[in-house]
Design an enzyme around this catalytic site. Sequence first.
Site, short mmCIF file in Angstrom:
data_model
loop_
_atom_site.label_atom_id
_atom_site.label_comp_id
_atom_site.label_asym_id
_atom_site.label_seq_id
_atom_site.Cartn_x
_atom_site.Cartn_y
_atom_site.Cartn_z
N GLU A 247 0.97 -1.12 -0.06
CA GLU A 247 -0.10 -0.20 -0.05
C GLU A 247 1.01 1.26 0.21
O GLU A 247 0.65 2.30 -0.81
CB GLU A 247 -0.78 0.10 1.32
N ARG A 273 -4.23 33.90 -17.12
CA ARG A 273 -4.42 34.80 -16.12
C ARG A 273 -3.67 36.29 -16.53
O ARG A 273 -2.54 36.08 -16.10
CB ARG A 273 -4.53 34.38 -14.97
#
Length: 385
Positions: A247, A273
Site C-alpha cells: 500500500e 490569467r
Amino acid sequence: MSAATGLSESASTVPVPTSTLIDRAVAALVDARSDHGDVLTRAAWQGVADAGLVGLTVPSAYGGAGLDPAAAVEVLVAVARDFDDSGWLFGAGAHLLACAMPLALHGSAALKERYLPAMCDGRLAAGNAMTEAAAGSDVAGLSTTATPAGPEYVLTGTKTFVTNGPVADVFVVYAQTDADAGFLGNTAFVVEREVPGVTVGPAHDKVGMESVLACAVTFDGVRVPADRVIGAPGQGNLIFQESMWWERTIMPALLVGRMDAVVRHCTAFARSREQFGRPVVAFQAVSHRLARMEIARRVAEQYVLHAATSLVADSHGRGTTASAAKYAATEAAVAVGEAGMEVLGGAGYLRGNPAEALLRAALGARAYSGTNDVQLEIVARGMGA
C-alpha cells in the site's frame, strides 16, 4: 508462507499493454460516475472493477492483470492524471492492496479460488479491518479477539476507518488470537458481511476523498470457520506488514498522478490569467512556484518507482523504501496542493478545483497506511539511527 516467499511468487506477470489498461480504466470510471453519481456506492463498484483497477497486481490465474508493482504504478499515475476523483481511486487501491494482495500472497488455494476471482471482476468489494480506536499504528495493541472454538473462531471487537466498509461484501480482519505471543499473537481472517454478528456502521464524514466511504465495523461473537484464516494462525502481523509495504509503495501513485494534473492546471491558468497587462506566469513569484511544484512531483514519482522496483527485488530494504515513498509522495502532495491554491488565487479557495481537492486528499494521506511520523521512524531504523 513467509512474506519474502509471497513477494517472490507475486512477481510472475503476463504481458498486459498498460496503455490499454489506462484507456479502459479512465473510460469505465467516467461512465460509472456518470451513471451512479459522485459517491462510490455498491452500485458503482462494478464500474471500478470494469476499470481493471481492483485486480491490477493479482495473478492472471485468479482474474487479475498480473502486473508487477512498477507497471501498476505506471497505470495508476496515468489514470489519476486523467480521472479527477482521488476517492474512487483510493477505494480501488484499498481493496486491491490491503485485501486482495494478502489473499493472493498468503491465502490457501481454496481461499484464493473462493474470493479472488470475484474480487477482481466486481462481484465482491472488500474492506480492510485493522485499525481500532485505541490501536492505529500499534498493531500489537489490538483489542479485537478471535477465540478458537472447535472448527471455528469466535471474533469480537470493533474496527474503525474501514475504507469501503459501507459497500464491502467481505472484510480482511485482524484479531488477537494469543495474548502472550507478542508480534505473533494476531491472525488474519476473511469475514463475510452477511454472517450473524457483523454490524456495519454509518459512513464517516471526512474532510477529503468524500466519494469513498469508510466506517466502523463491529464483530459481535462472529463465528468464523478456521479455513478462513489467511496464512497461518499467528501470522497476522507479518501479513499486515507486507500489505502495508504494497500500500505504501503503490497507493502514492494516485497522488503523483493528481499532482501532475494540478501542475498542468495551474500552469495553464497562470498563462491565461493576466494582471498588470501581462500573464501572471511572467512574474517570477508565480513561475518559480510552478517550478517547485513540478520538481516536488518528479521527486515523489522517482521515490515511488524506486519503491516499486524494491518491492520484489530487495528482500531487505523494501519496507524502508516503501515508507520513504509514502512519506515523500504525501508531503509533496500537500505542498503541491497548497502552492497550487496560491497560484490560482481566489479561485483556488473555491471548492472543486484540482488544487484544493488534492490538498484535502493529501492531508488524509499523511495518516493512512501508517502516519508519516511512523514512516520517519521506519526510515530512521533502516538507517541505523
